[in-house]
Design an enzyme around this catalytic site. Structure first.
Site, PDB file in Angstrom:
ATOM      1  N   ASP A 292       0.636  -1.713  -0.007  1.00  0.00           N
ATOM      2  CA  ASP A 292      -0.015  -0.166   0.193  1.00  0.00           C
ATOM      3  C   ASP A 292       0.750   1.536  -0.238  1.00  0.00           C
ATOM      4  OD1 ASP A 292      -2.461   0.885   0.771  1.00  0.00           O
ATOM      5  OD2 ASP A 292      -1.905   1.834   2.248  1.00  0.00           O
ATOM      6  N   GLU A 339       1.314  -0.813  -4.594  1.00  0.00           N
ATOM      7  CA  GLU A 339      -0.163   0.592  -5.320  1.00  0.00           C
ATOM      8  C   GLU A 339       0.855   2.019  -5.123  1.00  0.00           C
ATOM      9  OE1 GLU A 339      -1.986   3.427  -4.304  1.00  0.00           O
ATOM     10  OE2 GLU A 339      -1.622   2.772  -2.380  1.00  0.00           O
ATOM     11  N   ASP A 392     -10.992   1.969  -2.030  1.00  0.00           N
ATOM     12  CA  ASP A 392     -11.340   3.192  -2.115  1.00  0.00           C
ATOM     13  C   ASP A 392     -11.668   3.388  -2.682  1.00  0.00           C
ATOM     14  OD1 ASP A 392      -9.940   2.969   0.509  1.00  0.00           O
ATOM     15  OD2 ASP A 392      -8.278   3.340  -0.414  1.00  0.00           O
TER      16      ASP A 392
END
Length: 492
Positions: A292, A339, A392
């Protein structure tokens, strides 16, 4: 990663009669659904125990499993619980959404009963589990002390000696709270017993598990309390600066995440051992790890502790290939995804290229008519992972309703979207047919759900992580349709 596809569905979002998805029967059923649909991957969100706000990205431990996910029916089958007591508890009234308040109130009372019956029986196996998992003693003591002080953050514990881990206090609380320490250790034993069985079953279907590794850990976590030397903390172990992202087109104030920042200089002196242990722990859960906020490895936004927005931060240099290279070379049995979303500088692009990790492409970002987009499928190279949207983002049907009209029009023209096929299926086709090695779609988008299916809205502290799949929605008919798309575009 070979040409393949998968579905993103958090464990919390599985159907369950007890208020939240678990590692029980419905998880096995969803694995069967994936297999029938020709999918190679099941992507999950982080599996750690959640704290205030219920975010899986703010966990009490980067190593521990979430006790909410321990399946109670399996415990009943093992003789640890009375099935009648499970049905009598108040798990909430909406099968579509998790009621975290009800879950918190009911679940730990029931898990205490399982502990009282099971711990004496399993004591020898639990002791072996504790010896094998060096992180567990710190976590179990941290949770026991946290409970003792009314679940306050360790920064607010009234006893400074245990807050700062002075030896006499550590010994005192280990003795006084021994039963609670054993309880929290036993919950981890139960979680990993169930997880390992589920993971073995998923692997037997030739499906692999993608899982997120948040770039940061929570301030209120056993990780920071137990090893404060690896974080940027000042006097009394209070942070000096915290994490966030700067103001941008989407947020005038930026996003103030509030996580403690790493002391990368200290970590480097230790050979990044903390990170190696962390990834090793994630490898017990996942086959592929999505890193992430990968851009934070190159440089990260540091906000002075106590600020109320992220405006007054500054960019600071991250560890770059010093750390990324160690992680990718150390773990030969793991794969990684970067990511790499957001505003990326040339230095971040260079780091991604050096790391040789696949980045991410999100179709919902592709159709902004104001500027050229490298999210349009014709710009892809195979070495990437394409998503319609992530946890998200809006669901694709919500995006159709809320995005700029010119963007939706461009998507219709570019992908040949039409009502006969269905807007969401056309978007899935657009990702499936791309050259991206891997394609992942949210389960909500397979179902064509709107705003009611959104999992998270970044920057909003409430109303997130609640959505759940209803019984029967992962149907044979849906699996068959997914299989047809997957086969048509060579992803079986």
């Amino acid at each position: 990663m070979d040409r393949s596809s998968g579905i993103l569905l958090p464990i919390s979002a599985l159907p369950s009669p007890h208020g939240i998805g678990t590692l029980g029967r419905e998880a096995y059923a969803f694995a069967d659904f994936l297999h029938a649909a020709g999918q190679k991957y099941w992507q999950l969100l982080p599996l750690g125990p959640t704290s205030y706000g219920d975010s899986p990205y703010q966990s009490f431990s980067t190593f521990a499993g979430n006790p909410y996910f321990i399946d109670l029916d399996l415990l009943a089958e093992d003789g640890l619980l009375d099935p009648a007591g499970l049905d009598a508890a108040d798990w909430g009234t909406q099968p579509r959404y998790v009621d975290y308040g009800k879950i918190y109130d009911a679940r730990f009372t029931i898990l205490r009963k399982a502990f009282q019956k099971g711990y004496p029986r399993d004591r020898e196996a639990v002791d072996a589990f504790r010896r094998e998992n060096k992180w567990l003693e710190n976590y179990a003591l941290y949770m026991a002390v946290k409970q003792h002080f009314g679940m306050k953050s360790w920064l607010d514990w009234p006893d400074e000696d245990i807050r700062l881990r002075r030896p006499e206090a550590m010994e005192k609380y280990r003795t006084e709270l021994a039963a609670d320490v054993d309880f929290y250790a036993y919950l981890q034993y139960l979680f990993f017993q169930q997880w390992n069985a589920l993971r073995d079953y998923i692997h037997s279907l030739d499906i692999q598990i993608i899982g997120d590794m948040p770039i940061y850990v929570a301030m209120d976590s056993a990780d920071v309390w137990a090893e404060p030397e690896f974080f940027q903390l000042g006097e009394g172990n209070v942070p000096t600066e915290v994490s966030g992202v700067p103001p941008d087109y989407f947020s005038a104030d930026g996003q103030l995440w509030g996580n403690p920042l790493y002391d990368y200089d200290r970590m480097k002196q230790d050979g990044y051992g903390w990170w190696i242990r962390r990834v090793e722990g994630a490898g017990r859960l996942f086959d592929v790890i999505r890193i992430d906020h990968f851009r934070g490895m190159e440089s990260y936004w540091a906000v002075p502790y106590g600020e109320t927005t992220a405006k007054n931060g500054r960019w600071r240099k991250g560890p770059g290939m010093d750390l990324v290279g160690i992680l990718t070379s150390w773990f030969h049995d793991l794969q990684f995804i970067a990511e790499d979303l957001g505003f990326l500088t040339p230095a971040v692009h260079e780091l991604l290229e050096q790391s040789e990790l696949p980045g991410m492409k999100v179709l919902e970002f592709a159709f902004d008519t104001r500027e050229p987009s490298n999210y349009l499928p014709h710009t892809y190279t195979p070495h990437c992972v394409c998503y319609v949207g992530t946890h998200d983002n809006e669901t694709v049907m919500q995006w159709r309703e809320q995005a700029d009209r010119s963007s939706v029009t461009m998507a219709r023209k570019y992908l040949g979207l039409n009502e006969a096929e269905g807007f969401h299926w056309g978007m899935i086709r657009g990702g499936m047919s791309s050259v991206a090695d891997t394609f992942v779609v949210q389960m909500q988008d397979c179902l064509g759900l709107g705003a009611e299916g959104r999992m998270n809205t970044p920057g909003t502290p409430e109303g997130n992580w609640h959505w759940r799949l209803l019984p029967g929605e992962a149907s044979p008919a849906l699996a068959k349709k997914l299989y047809q798309y997957t086969r048509m575009y060579g992803r079986i």
